[in-house]
Design an enzyme around this catalytic site. Structure first.
Site, mmCIF file in Angstrom:
data_model
loop_
_atom_site.group_PDB
_atom_site.id
_atom_site.type_symbol
_atom_site.label_atom_id
_atom_site.label_comp_id
_atom_site.label_asym_id
_atom_site.label_seq_id
_atom_site.Cartn_x
_atom_site.Cartn_y
_atom_site.Cartn_z
ATOM 1 N N ASP A 16 -3.636 -5.011 -18.466
ATOM 2 C CA ASP A 16 -2.637 -3.992 -18.862
ATOM 3 C C ASP A 16 -2.802 -3.511 -20.297
ATOM 4 O O ASP A 16 -1.818 -3.234 -20.990
ATOM 5 C CB ASP A 16 -1.212 -4.569 -18.690
ATOM 6 N N GLY A 65 0.793 -1.237 0.000
ATOM 7 C CA GLY A 65 0.000 0.000 0.000
ATOM 8 C C GLY A 65 0.818 1.277 0.000
ATOM 9 O O GLY A 65 0.303 2.336 0.370
ATOM 10 N N SER A 66 2.074 1.210 -0.474
ATOM 11 C CA SER A 66 2.870 2.450 -0.463
ATOM 12 C C SER A 66 2.280 3.480 -1.421
ATOM 13 O O SER A 66 2.256 4.673 -1.127
ATOM 14 C CB SER A 66 4.339 2.169 -0.791
ATOM 15 N N ASN A 67 1.758 3.029 -2.558
ATOM 16 C CA ASN A 67 1.103 3.964 -3.481
ATOM 17 C C ASN A 67 -0.179 4.507 -2.864
ATOM 18 O O ASN A 67 -0.470 5.695 -2.974
ATOM 19 C CB ASN A 67 0.786 3.273 -4.815
ATOM 20 N N HIS A 91 1.094 0.480 -13.728
ATOM 21 C CA HIS A 91 1.887 -0.712 -14.032
ATOM 22 C C HIS A 91 3.370 -0.345 -13.928
ATOM 23 O O HIS A 91 3.784 0.703 -14.434
ATOM 24 C CB HIS A 91 1.550 -1.219 -15.442
ATOM 25 N N LEU A 137 -4.431 -7.190 -7.935
ATOM 26 C CA LEU A 137 -4.034 -8.130 -8.977
ATOM 27 C C LEU A 137 -5.197 -8.829 -9.692
ATOM 28 O O LEU A 137 -5.003 -9.395 -10.753
ATOM 29 C CB LEU A 137 -3.086 -9.183 -8.392
ATOM 30 N N GLU A 179 6.577 5.998 -9.175
ATOM 31 C CA GLU A 179 5.128 5.851 -8.973
ATOM 32 C C GLU A 179 4.616 6.847 -7.938
ATOM 33 O O GLU A 179 3.612 7.532 -8.150
ATOM 34 C CB GLU A 179 4.796 4.427 -8.517
ATOM 35 N N ILE A 235 -10.487 -7.011 -13.329
ATOM 36 C CA ILE A 235 -11.725 -6.300 -12.985
ATOM 37 C C ILE A 235 -12.889 -6.885 -13.793
ATOM 38 O O ILE A 235 -12.832 -6.961 -15.022
ATOM 39 C CB ILE A 235 -11.582 -4.790 -13.281
ATOM 40 N N ASN A 246 -5.209 2.187 -13.587
ATOM 41 C CA ASN A 246 -4.237 1.268 -12.991
ATOM 42 C C ASN A 246 -2.842 1.837 -13.184
ATOM 43 O O ASN A 246 -2.612 2.627 -14.107
ATOM 44 C CB ASN A 246 -4.323 -0.104 -13.670
HETATM 45 C C1 GRF Z 1 3.211 -1.069 -7.668
HETATM 46 O O1 GRF Z 1 4.508 -1.309 -8.072
HETATM 47 C C2 GRF Z 1 2.307 -0.949 -8.853
HETATM 48 O O2 GRF Z 1 2.948 -0.594 -10.016
HETATM 49 C C3 GRF Z 1 1.740 -2.326 -9.018
HETATM 50 O O3 GRF Z 1 1.659 -2.851 -7.721
HETATM 51 C C4 GRF Z 1 2.635 -2.242 -6.910
HETATM 52 C C5 GRF Z 1 1.970 -1.840 -5.638
HETATM 53 O O4 GRF Z 1 2.907 -1.466 -4.669
HETATM 54 N N1 GRF Z 1 0.505 -2.285 -9.739
HETATM 55 P P1 GRF Z 1 2.424 -0.842 -3.293
HETATM 56 O O5 GRF Z 1 1.533 -1.846 -2.626
HETATM 57 O O6 GRF Z 1 1.693 0.411 -3.620
HETATM 58 O O7 GRF Z 1 3.670 -0.566 -2.520
#
Ligand code: GRF
Length: 304
Positions: A257, A124-126, A216, A197, A286, A200, A214
């Site tokens: 994708d 969940g870093s994003n 990628h 993952l 990202e 959808i 999304n």
């Molecule tokens: C990211 O690298 C994104 O590109 C992919 O899944 C990863 C999620 O990373 N779709 P995080 O859980 O947000 O750290």
């Protein structure tokens, strides 16, 4: 002009064609029904006749386009479109909706936000970066986290940030569309995938046309598709001897994708890179870009 509309409404070419057909048939039907109904009113002065006619077609038009939109499969678009028109002219005030909503939230901020759901099932870093970016944001808010993994790190983030969570099971996700009701309850306008993952399902794609994004961790169309996620992507990039990789933000469609690309950013692949070191560089990219790209998409939605 068509391209502009496509961008504005975030729809594909074929869908734009169906929308325009709906407008045309709905408009013609409105004019026809309006004229047929007018004799009922037996109005004398021409100016009053015109006034009543305009009033009548204003009432008939939304009903007509909604009915026409059903067989053409564009009902979700038109219900939102007409809702927005209504809100713009002060109808269907958010107070009414708030009363019927069973989502417990502060009422003062409900109507002006684009409500975003983050679908994430990993660390969940994003998600964290997106939440940070939209904290106290003027026009958007992260209203829901959807997750399919009870052990995912993103759930701790959701708890810390006090964002509601919808934990979904595979059976329910694919065989039952009950979760769509829940997304509606949170008034979700936009779905952003950040490490989610599962493919959808079509029901959800239809419900949110052009409203699912999304990210990628590579430069699509290369290094994408089924099974291409996480370290597998970076390993493949390094193995192929690429000197450059990057990130791709794209709309989601029924193929992994594959949807229209919205944004890409590049970074080098260094000779000493391992999948881990490349993954770290990609993650930084990202975090730097995804929230801003989402913000641009939100701004586009609000132009409709
Ligand atoms: C990211 O690298 C994104 O590109 C992919 O899944 C990863 C999620 O990373 N779709 P995080 O859980 O947000 O750290």
């Amino acid at each position: 002009m068509f391209e502009r509309l496509q961008k504005k409404w975030k729809v594909k070419g074929w869908q734009l064609a169906l929308i325009l057909i709906t407008f045309t048939i709905g408009g013609s039907a409105t004019g026809y029904i309006g004229k047929k109904l007018m004799p009922v009113f037996a109005i004398g002065p021409a100016w009053l006749w015109v006034l009543v006619y305009i009033l009548l077609v204003t009432i008939i038009w939304p009903i007509a386009v909604l009915i026409v939109s059903i067989p053409l499969g564009q009902f979700p678009f038109f219900i939102k479109y007409i809702g927005k028109l209504g809100r713009r002219i002060g109808l269907g005030s958010s107070d009414v909706k708030r009363e019927t909503s069973n989502v417990k939230r502060l009422t003062s901020d409900v109507s002006r936000f684009t409500h975003i759901a983050i679908f994430a099932s990993g660390a969940g870093s994003n998600a964290q970066k997106i939440i940070d970016h939209f904290r106290d944001h003027a026009i958007a808010k992260i209203s829901l986290i959807v997750c399919n993994n009870p052990a995912a790190g993103v759930l701790q983030i959701a708890a810390k940030e006090e964002i509601p969570v919808l934990l979904i099971e595979k059976d329910r996700f694919y065989k039952d569309d009950a979760y769509i009701k829940e997304l509606n309850e949170y008034r979700i306008d936009l779905i952003v995938l950040a490490g989610f993952l599962w493919k959808i399902p079509v029901a959800l794609l239809n419900m949110y046309p052009g409203r699912i994004l999304n990210i990628h961790p590579a430069l699509l169309p290369n290094y994408g598709g089924k099974g291409m996620y996480g370290q597998a992507v970076h390993e493949a990039v390094i193995k192929a001897g690429e000197t450059e990789s990057g990130i791709t933000v794209h709309y989601v469609d029924e193929i992994y994708d594959n949807g229209k690309i919205i944004f890409q950013a590049h970074c080098p692949v260094l000779p000493a890179d391992t999948a881990d070191s490349l993954a770290r560089r990609i993650h930084q990219l990202e975090h730097q870009h995804y929230p801003k790209v989402i913000e641009r998409v939100v701004a586009g939605i609000n132009e409709v």
